[in-house]
Design a protein around this motif. Structure first.
Motif, PDB file in Angstrom:
ATOM      1  N   ILE A  65       0.874  -0.983  -0.136  1.00 14.10           N
ATOM      2  CA  ILE A  65      -0.387  -0.009  -0.091  1.00 14.10           C
ATOM      3  C   ILE A  65       1.337   1.079   0.038  1.00 14.10           C
ATOM      4  O   ILE A  65       1.926   1.568   0.954  1.00 14.10           O
ATOM      5  CB  ILE A  65      -1.299   0.109   1.868  1.00 14.10           C
ATOM      6  N   VAL A  66       0.557   1.986  -0.726  1.00 13.14           N
ATOM      7  CA  VAL A  66       1.884   2.734  -0.980  1.00 13.14           C
ATOM      8  C   VAL A  66       0.565   4.635  -1.002  1.00 13.14           C
ATOM      9  O   VAL A  66      -0.292   4.397  -1.904  1.00 13.14           O
ATOM     10  CB  VAL A  66       1.960   3.273  -2.846  1.00 13.14           C
ATOM     11  N   LEU A  67       1.175   4.918  -0.133  1.00 13.05           N
ATOM     12  CA  LEU A  67       1.004   6.443   0.505  1.00 13.05           C
ATOM     13  C   LEU A  67       1.088   7.707   0.542  1.00 13.05           C
ATOM     14  O   LEU A  67       2.034   7.573  -0.096  1.00 13.05           O
ATOM     15  CB  LEU A  67       0.202   6.779   2.122  1.00 13.05           C
ATOM     16  N   CYS A  68       0.858   8.173  -1.154  1.00 11.00           N
ATOM     17  CA  CYS A  68       1.121   9.581  -1.907  1.00 11.00           C
ATOM     18  C   CYS A  68       0.550  10.927  -1.295  1.00 11.00           C
ATOM     19  O   CYS A  68      -0.429  10.912  -0.773  1.00 11.00           O
ATOM     20  CB  CYS A  68       1.493   9.040  -3.045  1.00 11.00           C
ATOM     21  N   GLY A  69       1.063  12.248  -2.254  1.00 10.36           N
ATOM     22  CA  GLY A  69      -0.006  13.234  -1.530  1.00 10.36           C
ATOM     23  C   GLY A  69       1.070  14.756  -1.032  1.00 10.36           C
ATOM     24  O   GLY A  69       2.179  14.083  -0.623  1.00 10.36           O
ATOM     25  N   MET A  70       0.356  15.268  -1.073  1.00 10.01           N
ATOM     26  CA  MET A  70       1.547  16.532  -0.683  1.00 10.01           C
ATOM     27  C   MET A  70       2.355  16.387   0.403  1.00 10.01           C
ATOM     28  O   MET A  70       1.348  16.288   1.528  1.00 10.01           O
ATOM     29  CB  MET A  70       0.310  17.877  -0.726  1.00 10.01           C
TER      30      MET A  70
END
Length: 169
Positions: A3-8
């Protein structure tokens, strides 16, 4: 599956990764933390070698992490801007964009001196960076979660439920 979490920066990737760990028992890895362990402070890398060198180190790190399985990966804010990183992360993972409003991000990161891209003022920089990055985050994402009204635990539950990750007992 990872599970890869991305964002600012400031969207809650690390905090959600911790909540997801508590819910699923999956190992968590933070790409920025791995870079710091191997190369020192990110602010120092930016200062001494520039952002381009940092991005090279980040890609090397992502490629190594992406080969592993059953991880929760919290990425740096600029990680998925690279198509090479997205391809590596997608090989064995689902990418979730933690979409967050600018005013929430600003509140969370104001006064943070460890983020080189915020030099010049958090509000000004976030309002410059976020519009350019949002389409890339969206394009990289398998799922998008709007985080502003949710706690990290609620976000983690949504992810775990979506991907059938809730541990038994």
């Amino acid at each position: 599956m990872n599970i890869v979490l991305c964002g600012m920066m400031g969207c809650g990737k690390t905090t959600v990764a911790e909540a997801l760990f508590r819910l699923t028992g999956m190992e968590q890895v933070d790409t920025d933390a791995e870079i710091v362990k191997a190369h020192g402070r990110i602010a120092d890398i930016f200062e001494k070698f520039g952002e381009a060198r940092f991005r090279e180190i980040e890609t090397q790190t992502v490629k190594q992490i992406a080969l592993r399985d059953n991880l929760i990966i919290a990425t740096g804010g600029g990680c998925v801007l690279s198509g090479e990183n997205v391809r590596a992360l997608r090989q064995n993972g689902k990418i979730i964009f933690l979409r967050t409003r600018p005013e929430t991000l600003i509140k969370r990161v104001e006064g943070d001196t460890e983020r080189p891209l915020l030099a010049g003022g958090a509000a000004k920089r976030i309002n410059e960076i976020l519009p350019a990055r949002t389409p890339k985050y969206t394009a990289a994402a398998d799922e998008i979660i709007d985080t502003d009204e949710l706690s990290p635990e609620e976000i983690a539950f949504l992810i775990a439920q979506k991907f059938g990750l809730i541990k038994n007992g």
